[in-house]
Design a protein around this motif. Structure first.
Motif, PDB file in Angstrom:
ATOM      1  N   LYS A   1       0.837  -1.205   0.000  1.00  0.00           N
ATOM      2  CA  LYS A   1       0.000   0.000   0.000  1.00  0.00           C
ATOM      3  C   LYS A   1       0.868   1.249   0.000  1.00  0.00           C
ATOM      4  O   LYS A   1       0.553   2.243  -0.658  1.00  0.00           O
ATOM      5  N   ASP A   2       1.973   1.183   0.726  1.00  0.00           N
ATOM      6  CA  ASP A   2       2.904   2.307   0.820  1.00  0.00           C
ATOM      7  C   ASP A   2       4.226   1.891   0.194  1.00  0.00           C
ATOM      8  O   ASP A   2       4.986   1.126   0.786  1.00  0.00           O
ATOM      9  N   ARG A   3       4.517   2.381  -1.003  1.00  0.00           N
ATOM     10  CA  ARG A   3       5.744   2.000  -1.696  1.00  0.00           C
ATOM     11  C   ARG A   3       6.987   2.555  -1.012  1.00  0.00           C
ATOM     12  O   ARG A   3       8.099   2.116  -1.289  1.00  0.00           O
ATOM     13  N   ASP A   4       6.815   3.519  -0.121  1.00  0.00           N
ATOM     14  CA  ASP A   4       7.961   4.055   0.613  1.00  0.00           C
ATOM     15  C   ASP A   4       8.405   3.111   1.725  1.00  0.00           C
ATOM     16  O   ASP A   4       9.545   3.168   2.185  1.00  0.00           O
ATOM     17  N   SER A   5       7.503   2.239   2.169  1.00  0.00           N
ATOM     18  CA  SER A   5       7.829   1.326   3.263  1.00  0.00           C
ATOM     19  C   SER A   5       8.616   0.116   2.783  1.00  0.00           C
ATOM     20  O   SER A   5       9.463  -0.417   3.495  1.00  0.00           O
ATOM     21  N   CYS A   6       8.330  -0.338   1.555  1.00  0.00           N
ATOM     22  CA  CYS A   6       9.069  -1.455   0.969  1.00  0.00           C
ATOM     23  C   CYS A   6       8.800  -1.488  -0.529  1.00  0.00           C
ATOM     24  O   CYS A   6       7.856  -0.868  -1.016  1.00  0.00           O
ATOM     25  N   ASP A   7       9.643  -2.219  -1.258  1.00  0.00           N
ATOM     26  CA  ASP A   7       9.502  -2.292  -2.714  1.00  0.00           C
ATOM     27  C   ASP A   7       8.430  -3.286  -3.139  1.00  0.00           C
ATOM     28  O   ASP A   7       7.775  -3.112  -4.163  1.00  0.00           O
ATOM     29  N   MET A   8       8.274  -4.344  -2.361  1.00  0.00           N
ATOM     30  CA  MET A   8       7.319  -5.383  -2.731  1.00  0.00           C
ATOM     31  C   MET A   8       7.000  -6.249  -1.528  1.00  0.00           C
ATOM     32  O   MET A   8       7.689  -6.208  -0.506  1.00  0.00           O
ATOM     33  N   MET A   9       5.935  -7.034  -1.667  1.00  0.00           N
ATOM     34  CA  MET A   9       5.562  -8.009  -0.652  1.00  0.00           C
ATOM     35  C   MET A   9       5.472  -9.383  -1.299  1.00  0.00           C
ATOM     36  O   MET A   9       4.991  -9.512  -2.424  1.00  0.00           O
ATOM     37  N   ILE A  10       5.955 -10.369  -0.581  1.00  0.00           N
ATOM     38  CA  ILE A  10       5.853 -11.750  -1.039  1.00  0.00           C
ATOM     39  C   ILE A  10       4.815 -12.447  -0.175  1.00  0.00           C
ATOM     40  O   ILE A  10       4.947 -12.496   1.052  1.00  0.00           O
ATOM     41  N   PHE A  11       3.782 -12.956  -0.823  1.00  0.00           N
ATOM     42  CA  PHE A  11       2.719 -13.664  -0.111  1.00  0.00           C
ATOM     43  C   PHE A  11       2.969 -15.162  -0.241  1.00  0.00           C
ATOM     44  O   PHE A  11       3.131 -15.685  -1.343  1.00  0.00           O
ATOM     45  N   LEU A  12       3.016 -15.839   0.886  1.00  0.00           N
ATOM     46  CA  LEU A  12       3.272 -17.280   0.920  1.00  0.00           C
ATOM     47  C   LEU A  12       2.154 -17.950   1.710  1.00  0.00           C
ATOM     48  O   LEU A  12       1.844 -17.528   2.826  1.00  0.00           O
ATOM     49  N   ARG A  13       1.564 -18.958   1.119  1.00  0.00           N
ATOM     50  CA  ARG A  13       0.495 -19.689   1.802  1.00  0.00           C
ATOM     51  C   ARG A  13       0.768 -21.185   1.705  1.00  0.00           C
ATOM     52  O   ARG A  13       1.025 -21.705   0.610  1.00  0.00           O
ATOM     53  N   ILE A  14       0.750 -21.861   2.845  1.00  0.00           N
ATOM     54  CA  ILE A  14       0.870 -23.313   2.853  1.00  0.00           C
ATOM     55  C   ILE A  14      -0.469 -23.896   2.403  1.00  0.00           C
ATOM     56  O   ILE A  14      -1.519 -23.540   2.934  1.00  0.00           O
TER      57      ILE A  14
END
Length: 287
Positions: free
Chosen positions: A89-102
């Motif tokens: 939601k906030d690109r200043d906080s991080c470049d990307m998110m990795i979603f992992l689901r078992i």
């Protein structure tokens, strides 16, 4: 823009150095070298040591063996995990998110070593599309996980993952969010702290459910099953498998050793040193 500290001549120096050495992993391209330099504060000599250390580690670690996406073992593993990269939601906080689901409800279907192989290959492919260092957050959905699943976490594999994360990981991991956790979460946190280290465990945030994901993921990028308007879990899973299968040959070649000369280097290090049980790679010498 590759960053003000990156110098084209440093990349060239590493290219020429690699050509004179036989103990490296084939298919080390310019982007790989940029990642190495970035992770070593653009110090060429440190980058050389990191390249050698990475090569030795990958030659020994089980999580970097048999990385053939087309193999039956990894095909099975890909059915037990979902991975997707989503925008924060906030690109200043991080470049990307990795979603992992078992995905595997039956703990007997989990092979943690093969599962980690799939995860590392996926992250590698995603990182190559971004400018280093990749500042990212990992979200781990543990909805189907039970206490029985924790028995699949063998110490050797976690030690290897710890060594990789602490010495050879490309990227900056800022946070890990465990969502939909169960009453077994304290056992998992204790295990991760003892194997992955305090620095890793301090990045972990625990959520009993997924209700507050909207605080850092917009609805347009939140999976449908979690109340968003993004792709469904099934669509995300199919996209993950398609990406890995499309790059299967590239991934297989990436981790092949170029020469048996690696054995001469391997003989200099004991396995405890390799996996960070009694030491680190600080003693590596580079000429």
């Amino acid at each position: 823009n590759k960053g003000p500290q990156l110098k084209e001549e440093d990349v060239k120096i590493l290219q020429e150095w690699i050509e004179t050495k036989k103990y490296y992993i084939i298919e080390v391209d310019d982007l790989d070298l940029i990642f190495f330099l970035c992770e070593c504060d653009f110090n060429v000599e440190k980058a050389k040591k990191r390249i050698i250390g990475t090569t030795v580690f990958r030659s020994r670690a089980r999580i970097f063996q048999d990385l053939d996406v087309k193999s039956d073992n990894l095909k099975v593993a890909m059915e037990t995990i979902l991975l997707s990269h989503i925008q924060p939601k906030d690109r200043d906080s991080c470049d990307m998110m990795i979603f992992l689901r078992i995905l595997a409800k039956d703990a007997k279907q989990i092979d943690i070593s093969n599962l980690i192989k799939v995860m590392l290959m996926y992250v590698y492919l995603v990182f190559r599309g971004l400018e280093p260092p990749v500042n990212h957050v990992i979200i781990v959905d543990l909805e189907v996980v039970t206490l029985a699943h924790l028995t699949a976490l063998d110490l050797r594999t976690l030690r290897e993952l710890s060594c990789f994360y602490n010495h050879f990981y490309f990227g900056t991991l800022s946070q890990i969010h465990f969502i939909n956790t169960g009453p077994w979460i304290d056992q998992l946190l204790s295990l991760l702290k003892s194997t992955m280290g305090r620095g890793f465990s301090e990045k972990i945030c625990v959520h009993r459910d997924a209700n507050n994901l909207h605080e850092f993921i917009s609805l347009e990028h939140l999976p449908k099953e979690l109340g968003g308007n993004f792709l469904s879990f099934q669509q995300m899973h199919e996209a993950m498998k398609e990406l890995l299968e499309r790059h299967a040959d590239e991934l297989l070649n990436k981790y092949k050793m170029q020469s048996s000369e690696i054995l001469q280097i391997e003989s200099s290090y004991s396995e405890p040193d390799l996996f960070g049980l009694d030491g680190t790679f600080k003693q590596l010498e580079v000429d």
